[in-house]
Design a protein around this motif. Structure first.
Motif, PDB file in Angstrom:
ATOM      1  N   UNK A 115      -3.217  -3.360 -12.028  1.00 24.84           N
ATOM      2  CA  UNK A 115      -4.597  -3.398 -11.519  1.00 24.84           C
ATOM      3  C   UNK A 115      -4.821  -4.415 -10.402  1.00 24.84           C
ATOM      4  N   UNK A 116      -3.889  -5.372 -10.248  1.00 24.38           N
ATOM      5  CA  UNK A 116      -4.076  -6.387  -9.202  1.00 24.38           C
ATOM      6  C   UNK A 116      -3.646  -5.885  -7.827  1.00 24.38           C
ATOM      7  N   UNK A 117      -2.861  -4.813  -7.779  1.00 21.63           N
ATOM      8  CA  UNK A 117      -2.363  -4.285  -6.509  1.00 21.63           C
ATOM      9  C   UNK A 117      -3.429  -3.423  -5.854  1.00 21.63           C
ATOM     10  N   UNK A 118      -3.817  -3.809  -4.635  1.00 24.36           N
ATOM     11  CA  UNK A 118      -4.841  -3.059  -3.899  1.00 24.36           C
ATOM     12  C   UNK A 118      -4.255  -2.069  -2.904  1.00 24.36           C
ATOM     13  N   UNK A 119      -3.067  -2.360  -2.409  1.00 21.91           N
ATOM     14  CA  UNK A 119      -2.436  -1.534  -1.379  1.00 21.91           C
ATOM     15  C   UNK A 119      -0.972  -1.317  -1.736  1.00 21.91           C
ATOM     16  N   UNK A 120      -0.514  -0.078  -1.603  1.00 24.19           N
ATOM     17  CA  UNK A 120       0.886   0.265  -1.844  1.00 24.19           C
ATOM     18  C   UNK A 120       1.527   0.658  -0.522  1.00 24.19           C
ATOM     19  N   UNK A 121       2.686   0.075  -0.227  1.00 23.53           N
ATOM     20  CA  UNK A 121       3.469   0.396   0.970  1.00 23.53           C
ATOM     21  C   UNK A 121       4.705   1.166   0.554  1.00 23.53           C
ATOM     22  N   UNK A 122       5.118   2.129   1.386  1.00 23.16           N
ATOM     23  CA  UNK A 122       6.327   2.874   1.037  1.00 23.16           C
ATOM     24  C   UNK A 122       7.053   3.399   2.262  1.00 23.16           C
ATOM     25  N   UNK A 123       8.382   3.254   2.225  1.00 26.42           N
ATOM     26  CA  UNK A 123       9.249   3.966   3.161  1.00 26.42           C
ATOM     27  C   UNK A 123      10.274   4.755   2.350  1.00 26.42           C
ATOM     28  N   UNK A 124       9.812   5.283   1.222  1.00 26.80           N
ATOM     29  CA  UNK A 124      10.628   6.148   0.382  1.00 26.80           C
ATOM     30  C   UNK A 124      11.168   7.307   1.224  1.00 26.80           C
ATOM     31  N   UNK A 125      12.159   8.045   0.729  1.00 24.95           N
ATOM     32  CA  UNK A 125      12.646   9.223   1.436  1.00 24.95           C
ATOM     33  C   UNK A 125      11.452  10.051   1.888  1.00 24.95           C
TER      34      UNK A 125
END
Length: 396
Positions: A115-125
């Motif tokens: 719940x503390x994470x406001x933004x998710x970053x990804x360079x997944x496939x």
């Protein structure tokens, strides 16, 4: 610059240097052909403002090394990296070396359920990024994907549906956001420096293996890089930068792909790979052409020599973002010709606004960093360009 003056001198174009009134300190006037002045100006250093806001963000997928650019942008804006997950052991080990204090999650859901994470970053496939973004938005988080952020029309429809339902941000990190000269070109256009934009031409060569850096080929390419089902295809992948710039510079709100083509010229060991592609774009406020390829020669000294040509009714701009080939290795070069004279502008001191603006958007629920509709329209254009491209075979 010294390199540019030496180059002009060797070309027989160097005339006595004079100080031009009204230019920033250090700007030089070089006499060009027909006695017209060519300004050689370095934009003054602009102190970056301290971040106004603070958010907590996490990385969920690091298959491509662009993740380091995404992290740096958000950190500049006031983001605090609190956790990371990676599916490849080598990528995760390299990430932990750069960020030794970060918490390493054991599964994606550990990130998405925090719940503390406001933004998710990804360079997944690449073909896995959209589904991850949908899951993040459904759990109340904003999302920033490396390009291409979406690889199919079905994914695009699901992303749009989820945005409408959750009111979350789905951002894609296109090349315009990390190139200082490209950013400053947008500023000049908004100031009316070249009239109405008519057309953009993007030339974007890339290099498969660089041996260093975070452009993606620093340590070779993984198997998914060669599979268009996974990386999206050359137009969907590399072309996404160009589509976004076309929409931004022309101001087009509606656009279509007039035609597109692609080829595999030099990689017979990977028969489904494409190493060349181009497309013609038509918008309601401007026209465009883009060429992308994997043929940057080793002697260039960097991963690519990207160029953007912007034609206006009262002038034109050329952006040489990565290098000034034959003159100097420095990037961030901008050339403009208007109704008065040609000018060269060194844009190395231009601040990059995306990170601070994105963090502000997350706090204030605005869209200053990236227009959501333009972001998704750029993705739609390149997906259609890829899907409908004519596959060309060139004879030896």
């Amino acid at each position: 610059s010294t390199g540019r003056r030496d180059f002009l001198k060797q070309a027989g174009l160097m005339a006595p240097v004079a100080i031009m009134a009204g230019l920033p300190e250090g700007a030089m006037a070089l006499g060009g052909a027909h006695g017209r002045a060519v300004e050689d100006a370095v934009l003054p250093t602009q102190a970056e403002e301290a971040p106004k806001y603070h958010i907590k963000f996490a990385v969920c997928g690091m298959s491509h090394d662009h993740i380091y650019n995404l992290v740096a942008a958000v950190q500049r804006g006031g983001g605090e990296l609190v956790a990371a997950w990676g599916g490849e052991e080598d990528k995760l080990a390299a990430f932990k070396k750069r960020f030794p204090g970060v918490k390493i999650a054991k599964a994606q859901d550990e990130i998405l359920d925090d719940p503390s994470v406001q933004l998710v970053l990804s360079s997944q496939i690449a073909n896995e990024r959209a589904a991850l973004g949908v899951r993040a938005m459904e759990r109340g988080k904003d999302y920033l994907a490396d390009k291409p952020g979406i690889t199919t029309l079905e994914q695009l429809a699901e992303v749009r549906r989820t945005i409408a339902e959750t009111k979350r941000i789905y951002a894609i990190y296109y090349g315009l956001l990390e190139e200082k000269a490209a950013v400053y070109a947008g500023t000049l256009i908004q100031q009316g420096a070249m009239g109405k934009v008519i057309q953009t031409i993007n030339i974007a060569p890339h290099q498969i293996v660089q041996g260093r850096g975070d452009a993606g080929g620093g340590s070779g390419r993984p198997e998914w890089f060669w599979n268009p089902d996974q990386f999206g295809g050359i137009l969907c992948d590399l072309g996404s930068h160009q589509a976004d710039q076309f929409l931004f510079y022309t101001g087009s709100k509606q656009a279509e792909i007039v035609e597109s083509q692609m080829a595999n010229v030099r990689h017979p060991n990977h028969p489904r790979f494409q190493d060349f592609g181009d497309m013609v774009l038509r918008g309601d406020r401007g026209l465009g052409y883009a060429r992308v390829d994997w043929f940057s020669p080793k002697g260039l000294g960097t991963w690519g020599d990207g160029r953007v040509f912007i034609l206006g009714t009262d002038g034109y701009i050329e952006v040489r973002g990565d290098t000034d080939v034959g003159v100097k290795s420095q990037g961030n070069n901008l050339f403009i010709v208007d109704s008065k004279q040609p000018r060269y502008i060194d844009c190395s001191n231009v601040p990059l606004p995306f990170g601070p603006q994105l963090v502000a958007d997350i706090v204030n629920r605005t869209h200053l960093a990236q227009d959501q509709e333009r972001c998704l329209l750029a993705a739609e254009l390149v997906i259609k360009a890829q899907r409908n491209a004519k596959l060309v075979t060139l004879k030896d």
